[in-house]
Design a protein around this motif. Structure first.
Motif, mmCIF file in Angstrom:
data_model
loop_
_atom_site.group_PDB
_atom_site.id
_atom_site.type_symbol
_atom_site.label_atom_id
_atom_site.label_comp_id
_atom_site.label_asym_id
_atom_site.label_seq_id
_atom_site.Cartn_x
_atom_site.Cartn_y
_atom_site.Cartn_z
ATOM 1 N N THR A 214 0.595 -1.263 0.173
ATOM 2 C CA THR A 214 -0.009 -0.094 0.101
ATOM 3 C C THR A 214 0.753 1.224 0.094
ATOM 4 O OG1 THR A 214 -0.025 -0.078 2.281
ATOM 5 C CG2 THR A 214 -2.008 -1.169 1.181
ATOM 6 N N LEU A 215 2.012 1.257 -0.739
ATOM 7 C CA LEU A 215 2.786 2.462 -0.595
ATOM 8 C C LEU A 215 2.173 3.478 -1.548
ATOM 9 C CD1 LEU A 215 6.456 0.797 -1.471
ATOM 10 C CD2 LEU A 215 5.661 1.867 0.740
ATOM 11 N N PRO A 216 2.142 4.803 -1.071
ATOM 12 C CA PRO A 216 1.268 5.726 -1.603
ATOM 13 C C PRO A 216 1.890 6.218 -2.969
ATOM 14 C CG PRO A 216 2.665 6.797 0.282
ATOM 15 C CD PRO A 216 2.749 5.234 0.222
ATOM 16 N N ASP A 217 1.145 6.795 -3.672
ATOM 17 C CA ASP A 217 1.373 7.597 -4.705
ATOM 18 C C ASP A 217 2.618 8.510 -4.778
ATOM 19 O OD1 ASP A 217 -0.093 6.029 -6.221
ATOM 20 O OD2 ASP A 217 -1.759 7.807 -6.405
ATOM 21 N N GLY A 218 3.707 8.490 -5.319
ATOM 22 C CA GLY A 218 4.755 9.216 -5.075
ATOM 23 C C GLY A 218 5.927 8.590 -4.540
ATOM 24 N N ASP A 219 5.619 7.686 -4.003
ATOM 25 C CA ASP A 219 6.910 6.795 -3.069
ATOM 26 C C ASP A 219 7.528 6.082 -4.117
ATOM 27 O OD1 ASP A 219 8.355 5.045 -1.444
ATOM 28 O OD2 ASP A 219 6.759 5.229 0.046
ATOM 29 N N ASP A 220 8.774 6.295 -4.085
ATOM 30 C CA ASP A 220 9.605 5.551 -4.716
ATOM 31 C C ASP A 220 10.483 4.239 -4.346
ATOM 32 O OD1 ASP A 220 11.545 6.878 -3.301
ATOM 33 O OD2 ASP A 220 12.342 7.866 -5.265
ATOM 34 N N THR A 221 9.902 3.600 -3.210
ATOM 35 C CA THR A 221 10.764 2.519 -2.564
ATOM 36 C C THR A 221 10.440 1.411 -3.626
ATOM 37 O OG1 THR A 221 10.187 3.367 -0.421
ATOM 38 C CG2 THR A 221 10.607 0.994 -0.681
ATOM 39 N N THR A 222 11.502 0.779 -4.156
ATOM 40 C CA THR A 222 11.470 -0.232 -5.023
ATOM 41 C C THR A 222 12.874 -1.225 -4.925
ATOM 42 O OG1 THR A 222 10.691 -1.198 -7.163
ATOM 43 C CG2 THR A 222 12.031 0.582 -7.141
ATOM 44 N N GLY A 223 12.821 -2.403 -5.269
ATOM 45 C CA GLY A 223 14.105 -3.303 -5.304
ATOM 46 C C GLY A 223 14.573 -3.488 -3.975
ATOM 47 N N GLY A 224 13.741 -3.324 -2.833
ATOM 48 C CA GLY A 224 14.372 -3.627 -1.534
ATOM 49 C C GLY A 224 13.759 -4.703 -0.667
ATOM 50 N N LEU A 225 14.613 -5.266 0.189
ATOM 51 C CA LEU A 225 14.163 -6.505 0.980
ATOM 52 C C LEU A 225 13.886 -5.837 2.544
ATOM 53 C CD1 LEU A 225 14.109 -9.275 2.142
ATOM 54 C CD2 LEU A 225 16.511 -9.638 2.240
ATOM 55 N N PHE A 226 12.790 -5.913 3.042
ATOM 56 C CA PHE A 226 12.258 -5.413 4.193
ATOM 57 C C PHE A 226 11.904 -6.272 5.320
ATOM 58 C CE2 PHE A 226 11.890 -2.249 0.991
ATOM 59 C CZ PHE A 226 12.775 -1.111 1.547
ATOM 60 N N ALA A 227 12.073 -6.123 6.487
ATOM 61 C CA ALA A 227 11.567 -6.645 7.678
ATOM 62 C C ALA A 227 11.446 -5.751 8.927
ATOM 63 C CB ALA A 227 12.653 -7.897 8.209
ATOM 64 N N GLY A 228 10.079 -6.038 9.356
ATOM 65 C CA GLY A 228 9.682 -4.939 10.398
ATOM 66 C C GLY A 228 9.919 -3.558 9.708
ATOM 67 N N ARG A 229 9.603 -3.151 8.529
ATOM 68 C CA ARG A 229 9.669 -2.005 7.780
ATOM 69 C C ARG A 229 11.046 -1.492 7.646
ATOM 70 N NH1 ARG A 229 3.805 1.284 8.451
ATOM 71 N NH2 ARG A 229 2.395 -0.586 8.661
ATOM 72 N N GLU A 230 11.957 -2.247 8.042
ATOM 73 C CA GLU A 230 13.391 -1.667 7.849
ATOM 74 C C GLU A 230 14.135 -2.657 6.884
ATOM 75 O OE1 GLU A 230 14.648 0.901 9.317
ATOM 76 O OE2 GLU A 230 12.866 1.448 10.328
ATOM 77 N N PRO A 231 15.020 -2.022 6.185
ATOM 78 C CA PRO A 231 15.812 -2.726 5.123
ATOM 79 C C PRO A 231 16.551 -3.876 5.786
ATOM 80 C CG PRO A 231 16.369 -0.405 5.029
ATOM 81 C CD PRO A 231 15.528 -0.421 6.126
ATOM 82 N N LEU A 232 16.675 -4.902 4.942
ATOM 83 C CA LEU A 232 17.582 -6.183 5.524
ATOM 84 C C LEU A 232 18.717 -6.225 4.439
ATOM 85 C CD1 LEU A 232 15.461 -9.105 6.498
ATOM 86 C CD2 LEU A 232 17.119 -7.834 7.855
ATOM 87 N N PRO A 233 19.815 -6.575 4.619
ATOM 88 C CA PRO A 233 20.838 -6.933 3.430
ATOM 89 C C PRO A 233 20.463 -8.102 2.565
ATOM 90 C CG PRO A 233 21.617 -7.931 5.610
ATOM 91 C CD PRO A 233 20.317 -7.124 5.810
ATOM 92 N N TRP A 234 20.721 -8.086 1.388
ATOM 93 C CA TRP A 234 20.386 -9.074 0.478
ATOM 94 C C TRP A 234 21.280 -10.262 0.479
ATOM 95 C CZ3 TRP A 234 16.097 -9.021 -2.088
ATOM 96 C CH2 TRP A 234 15.414 -7.893 -2.545
#
Length: 234
Positions: A214-234
């Motif tokens: 449900t990322l809102p319009d205008g958000d450009d978060t893409t290509g990431g790995l997340f846990a607890g809404r925080e980035p994880l290392p690939w």
């Protein structure tokens, strides 16, 4: 605007999947709750309530995916705006590398990697044409190369590592189209796969996937790995 959006949740009839479906419906999305058995999807929709529609979908079958996406269009009168690739299996026994059970490896990859790929292939072109889409692939820290420290559950781990690579490739391919692609690790969650002793409830496990879906319009978060809404290392 969510009331005009349609989400498809694979493996949506139990565990984290049904909770993701419920939370998306609460946010005003129309949710296609997909499961291999239509009866299971129907039962889940009864618990979720208005906004949930049952769909028979076996991600390990290309024919089933094609038929389900066609039916989804008939049910909603449009395309899929949000895809949550939640369907997954963990079939490993005690075997560890360098030994391999080829049947288990193939079956695991067919659902966890190829199944997600099949469904994305079926719905992403419509997202691109619409200029909007959200794809969330349910993965695991077990698939992170940076965090990998043992050979436990080797087929499952390899399948999630491959799914992470697919996430990155798809995100790069769709850059600038309005379609955002991310991977979510729900953590060890009480479910059919996680078991009853897991420390997290389904509500907590569903939080990050729903946030990414449900990322809102205008958000450009893409290509990431997340846990607890925080980035994880690939």
């Amino acid at each position: 605007m969510n009331e005009n959006r349609t989400a498809l949740v694979t493996g949506g009839a139990r565990g984290i999947g049904v909770e993701i479906s419920r939370q998306l419906a609460e946010r005003g999305l129309r949710v296609l709750v997909a499961a291999r058995q239509l009866e299971a999807a129907e039962e889940a929709c009864r618990t979720i309530g208005p906004g949930a529609l049952p769909l028979a979908l076996d991600v390990s079958s290309a024919k089933s995916v094609t038929e389900a996406v066609r039916e989804a269009g008939e049910l909603t009168g449009g395309g899929v705006d949000v895809l949550v690739n939640n369907a997954g299996v963990s079939l490993d026994g005690e075997l560890r590398p360098p030994y391999v059970d080829e049947e288990v490896l193939r079956a695991t990859l067919d659902v966890n990697l190829v199944g997600a790929w099949r469904v994305a292939e079926a719905v992403v072109p419509g997202m691109v044409r619409a200029g909007y889409g959200r794809v969330v692939n349910l993965t695991s820290s077990y698939g992170s190369l940076a965090l990998m420290d043992s050979g436990r559950h080797p087929a499952y781990r390899v399948s999630k590592t491959a799914l992470n690579a697919f996430t990155r490739m798809l995100a790069g391919e769709l850059s600038g189209t309005g379609v955002l692609v991310n991977a979510a690790d729900p953590g060890w969650t009480r479910s059919g796969m996680g078991g009853p002793s897991a420390p997290r409830g389904p509500e907590e496990g569903a939080d990050t996937p729903v946030w990414l879906a449900t990322l809102p319009d205008g958000d450009d978060t893409t290509g990431g790995l997340f846990a607890g809404r925080e980035p994880l290392p690939w």
